[in-house]
Design an enzyme around this catalytic site. Structure first.
Site, PDB file in Angstrom:
ATOM      1  N   GLN A  75     -39.558  -9.630 -34.894  1.00 22.52           N
ATOM      2  CA  GLN A  75     -39.299  -8.893 -33.648  1.00 22.52           C
ATOM      3  C   GLN A  75     -38.974  -9.864 -32.504  1.00 22.52           C
ATOM      4  O   GLN A  75     -39.469  -9.726 -31.384  1.00 22.52           O
ATOM      5  CB  GLN A  75     -40.510  -8.021 -33.285  1.00 22.52           C
ATOM      6  CG  GLN A  75     -40.604  -6.754 -34.097  1.00 22.52           C
ATOM      7  CD  GLN A  75     -39.477  -5.749 -33.769  1.00 22.52           C
ATOM      8  OE1 GLN A  75     -38.879  -5.779 -32.685  1.00 22.52           O
ATOM      9  NE2 GLN A  75     -39.192  -4.870 -34.709  1.00 22.52           N
ATOM     10  N   SER A  76     -38.106 -10.826 -32.760  1.00 24.11           N
ATOM     11  CA  SER A  76     -37.774 -11.829 -31.751  1.00 24.11           C
ATOM     12  C   SER A  76     -36.918 -11.240 -30.627  1.00 24.11           C
ATOM     13  O   SER A  76     -35.827 -10.734 -30.875  1.00 24.11           O
ATOM     14  CB  SER A  76     -37.010 -12.980 -32.419  1.00 24.11           C
ATOM     15  OG  SER A  76     -36.458 -13.844 -31.435  1.00 24.11           O
TER      16      SER A  76
END
Ligand code: PLP
Length: 342
Positions: A75-76
């Site tokens: 989930q960057s």
């Protein structure tokens, strides 16, 4: 500090707002809580990586890159902002995503930032947690170069001296705003991860002798490691700014008491902070960074760490899109069933 000496692609909506948070301040009984809205930098739902990418992507453009490659956690937010920035410049974007949480939740693995990575046309490949992501990225970059691509690689979080310039510039922006508003800032607080935000801020604050103490709330590494990472990068950033030696070791302070079980795993304090900001101020935090940063801020306020009259600025670094990867962490009626029911 003369930032126009450095190549930069202006994309971010700046300056970001500096606002008072009256209801959160009242509920906590002080200190006076302000928020710097770097969640509103304008690119694909915003966030702190956009300021760094303005300087990084200018380097990519100058070398004639047709492909940018970067890496981060599943989930960057950094990967998502890089993918969007590449669209603006007509470049391709390839991302390596590290599975740091072992989550099997489909929302975590495909929704939120991951969904937006693909929406922006990026390609992505996964890696198991704990591998040397920098080495993996360089190997992938080499394989694209062998095929004739001109590749610019960006380190995780965009955290190198070039990217950190974006946060030295933010320090200047913040001090100018405070001066214009007549606001005395007693403390600046934010979530710290790959270190570029804190390193850039401290380099900028020290270079202009702002005398504003900075506190990073850690989200991953233990205190000694985090402070060492920030200090090393802050020194290199100060050098790039033309102010070598302005950052002292004691200027770098990280509090890592709010990490919990690990990176990307929300804590009860993090969930509480997200709900308090949402319900008292209508502001969205995220479960990985700004939620843990705010959990630290709230706990320190409750513990009496600050004087009631102190003006504290919380730098909101963004990330709220990740909420959609974490609906399971919030047991609201039916919301965590949305994917399962499909
Ligand atoms: C990356 C990130 C941070 C941490 O910034 P670093 O420069 O990596 O330390 C904080 N908040 C959000 C939302 C982020 O995406």
């Amino acid at each position: 500090m003369h930032f126009s000496r450095f190549p930069r692609v202006r994309v971010a909506h700046l300056p970001t707002a500096l606002e008072f948070m009256p209801r959160l301040t009242e509920v906590l009984g002080g200190p006076q809580l302000w928020i710097k809205r770097d969640d509103c930098t304008g690119l694909s739902t915003g966030g702190n990586k956009t300021r760094k990418l303005e300087f990084l992507m200018a380097e990519a453009q100058a070398m004639g890159a047709d492909l940018v490659i970067t890496q981060g956690a599943t989930q960057s937010n950094h990967a998502r902002q890089t993918a969007a920035f590449a669209c603006r410049l007509g470049m391709d974007c390839h991302i390596l995503l590290e599975d740091r949480t072992n989550s099997t939740d489909p929302n975590y693995n495909y929704n939120g930032n991951v969904f937006l990575d693909y929406l922006h046309g990026a390609t992505a490949e996964k890696r198991p947690g704990g591998v040397d992501m920098h080495a993996e990225m360089e190997a992938v970059a080499q394989s694209f170069r062998d095929k004739g691509r001109t590749v610019y690689t960006i380190p995780g979080g965009g955290s190198n001296p070039t990217g950190a310039l974006g946060y030295a510039n933010c320090a200047l922006e913040l001090v100018n705003q405070a001066n214009a508003q007549g606001l005395r800032i007693d403390h600046l607080v934010h979530a710290t991860g790959s270190a570029g935000t804190q390193a850039g801020l401290i380099a900028g604050l020290k270079a202009m002798n702002a005398q504003i103490p900075l506190l990073g709330i850690g989200v991953r590494a233990p205190k000694a490691k985090q402070e060492e990472n920030v200090f090393n990068l802050a020194q290199a950033t100060a050098e790039k700014l033309g102010c070598p030696g302005v950052v002292q070791r004691e200027d770098v302070v990280a509090n890592t008491d709010y990490v919990g079980e690990g990176y990307g795993i929300p804590t009860p304090g993090c969930i509480e902070a997200i709900e308090m900001f949402a319900r008292l101020e209508g502001i969205l935090l995220d479960p990985v960074y700004s939620g843990k940063g705010a959990a630290g801020l709230i706990d320190l306020c409750r513990e009496g760490h600050f004087k009631p009259t102190d003006n504290i600025v919380f730098l909101h670094t963004g990330g709220s899109v990740a909420l959609f990867g974490y609906t399971d962490a919030f047991k609201y009626e039916g919301t965590h069933l949305a994917v399962a029911a499909e």
